[in-house]
Scaffold this motif. Structure first.
Motif, PDB file in Angstrom:
ATOM      1  N   ASP A  64     -29.465  28.984 -40.419  1.00 47.67           N
ATOM      2  CA  ASP A  64     -28.660  28.001 -41.155  1.00 47.67           C
ATOM      3  C   ASP A  64     -29.287  26.627 -40.935  1.00 47.67           C
ATOM      4  O   ASP A  64     -28.853  25.848 -40.092  1.00 47.67           O
ATOM      5  CB  ASP A  64     -27.212  28.019 -40.668  1.00 47.67           C
ATOM      6  N   ASN A  66     -30.053  24.132 -43.421  1.00 48.07           N
ATOM      7  CA  ASN A  66     -29.393  23.060 -44.167  1.00 48.07           C
ATOM      8  C   ASN A  66     -28.513  23.692 -45.240  1.00 48.07           C
ATOM      9  O   ASN A  66     -28.257  24.904 -45.201  1.00 48.07           O
ATOM     10  CB  ASN A  66     -30.427  22.101 -44.780  1.00 48.07           C
ATOM     11  N   ALA A  67     -28.067  22.888 -46.188  1.00 47.34           N
ATOM     12  CA  ALA A  67     -27.159  23.411 -47.217  1.00 47.34           C
ATOM     13  C   ALA A  67     -27.827  24.426 -48.127  1.00 47.34           C
ATOM     14  O   ALA A  67     -27.156  25.287 -48.716  1.00 47.34           O
ATOM     15  CB  ALA A  67     -26.616  22.249 -48.052  1.00 47.34           C
ATOM     16  N   VAL A  68     -29.143  24.346 -48.253  1.00 45.22           N
ATOM     17  CA  VAL A  68     -29.866  25.245 -49.153  1.00 45.22           C
ATOM     18  C   VAL A  68     -30.383  26.480 -48.422  1.00 45.22           C
ATOM     19  O   VAL A  68     -30.254  27.607 -48.911  1.00 45.22           O
ATOM     20  CB  VAL A  68     -31.034  24.500 -49.835  1.00 45.22           C
ATOM     21  N   SER A  70     -29.581  28.784 -45.857  1.00 45.41           N
ATOM     22  CA  SER A  70     -28.395  29.108 -45.062  1.00 45.41           C
ATOM     23  C   SER A  70     -28.057  30.594 -45.179  1.00 45.41           C
ATOM     24  O   SER A  70     -27.578  31.052 -46.221  1.00 45.41           O
ATOM     25  CB  SER A  70     -27.200  28.265 -45.522  1.00 45.41           C
ATOM     26  N   THR A  73     -24.147  31.025 -45.611  1.00 46.08           N
ATOM     27  CA  THR A  73     -23.621  30.843 -46.966  1.00 46.08           C
ATOM     28  C   THR A  73     -23.855  32.078 -47.815  1.00 46.08           C
ATOM     29  O   THR A  73     -22.959  32.562 -48.514  1.00 46.08           O
ATOM     30  CB  THR A  73     -24.291  29.626 -47.632  1.00 46.08           C
ATOM     31  N   ALA A 143     -27.790  28.909 -52.467  1.00 48.51           N
ATOM     32  CA  ALA A 143     -28.454  28.881 -51.158  1.00 48.51           C
ATOM     33  C   ALA A 143     -29.345  30.110 -51.046  1.00 48.51           C
ATOM     34  O   ALA A 143     -29.126  31.120 -51.732  1.00 48.51           O
ATOM     35  CB  ALA A 143     -27.433  28.868 -50.023  1.00 48.51           C
ATOM     36  N   TYR A 210     -34.805  24.018 -56.104  1.00 50.78           N
ATOM     37  CA  TYR A 210     -34.162  23.194 -55.069  1.00 50.78           C
ATOM     38  C   TYR A 210     -34.932  21.939 -54.696  1.00 50.78           C
ATOM     39  O   TYR A 210     -34.353  21.010 -54.157  1.00 50.78           O
ATOM     40  CB  TYR A 210     -33.920  24.034 -53.807  1.00 50.78           C
TER      41      TYR A 210
END
Length: 216
Positions: A64, A66-68, A70, A73, A143, A210
């Motif tokens: 995990d 970062n937000a992308v 992950s 997620t 993600a 991204y």
């Protein structure tokens, strides 16, 4: 005095063809073995993460970033259990079979046509699932999971290696002219270049989707 029986007509050619086939396949079986082991390892990690998420939906993993990038997620999405159980369990079941086939191939065992065509069909379904999940990650989930990407790459290579074996052994139901062209391309390793180009295109798709967010 003893005399040696003369070789049956065509027997020398048959043995030569079999020897050439084994030589053609040695590197193919080895690559299939290595990539299926990589996929099994990734599947094991994802299976452990799935069990962890089932007990703690807020769990954080080393991937995990970062937000992308992950795993959490992706692992929390419904797509991660599209058949009602974690997708990683499929890898835990199927990859040992591929590993066994690859080891047997390295040992010189030749499988019957029906077996190899069945394996080709099953792995084609697996390849389609892998790329459907990649599409979902890129355009629905938002993600990507590094372990999932490893499985996608490994599945791609195993699929093409299996296709190579079936092509060179004449298992695929193709017109003779098409088969000759594809066999020549495979023996010139143009198929490997095609796989490399395909995966490069996939990597460029991920980066274009991204951009700098991958490193944010």
């Amino acid at each position: 005095m003893t005399t040696q029986a003369a070789p049956r007509p065509g027997s020398m050619g048959t043995r030569a063809a079999a020897s050439r086939s084994r030589a053609d396949h040695r590197g193919t079986w080895l690559a299939m073995l290595l990539w299926s082991v990589a996929s099994l390892v990734a599947s094991f990690v994802l299976a452990v993460e799935a069990v962890t998420l089932a007990g703690d939906p807020d769990a954080v993993f080393g991937c995990d970033v970062n937000a992308v990038i992950s795993c959490g997620t992706v692992g929390s999405s419904w797509q991660a259990s599209v058949l009602g159980f974690p997708n990683a369990f499929l890898g835990l079941v199927t990859e040992p079979v591929v590993i066994t086939v690859a080891v047997a191939g390295l040992a010189g065992i030749r499988f019957p046509r029906w077996f190899m065509l069945t394996a080709q069909a099953v792995y084609t379904v697996g390849l389609a699932l892998a790329y459907w999940l990649l599409h979902q990650a890129l355009f629905e989930i938002g993600a990507v999971c590094p372990w999932c990407l490893l499985i996608t790459v490994a599945t791609t290579f195993v699929f093409f290696e299996m296709t190579r074996v079936n092509l060179l052994d004449g298992h695929l139901p193709l017109p003779s002219g098409v088969r000759r062209v594809l066999v020549d391309a495979a023996r010139s390793h143009l198929d490997l270049m095609a796989v490399g180009g395909w995966l490069l295109a996939v990597a460029l798709l991920v980066v274009s989707r991204y951009g700098t967010a991958l490193f944010g």
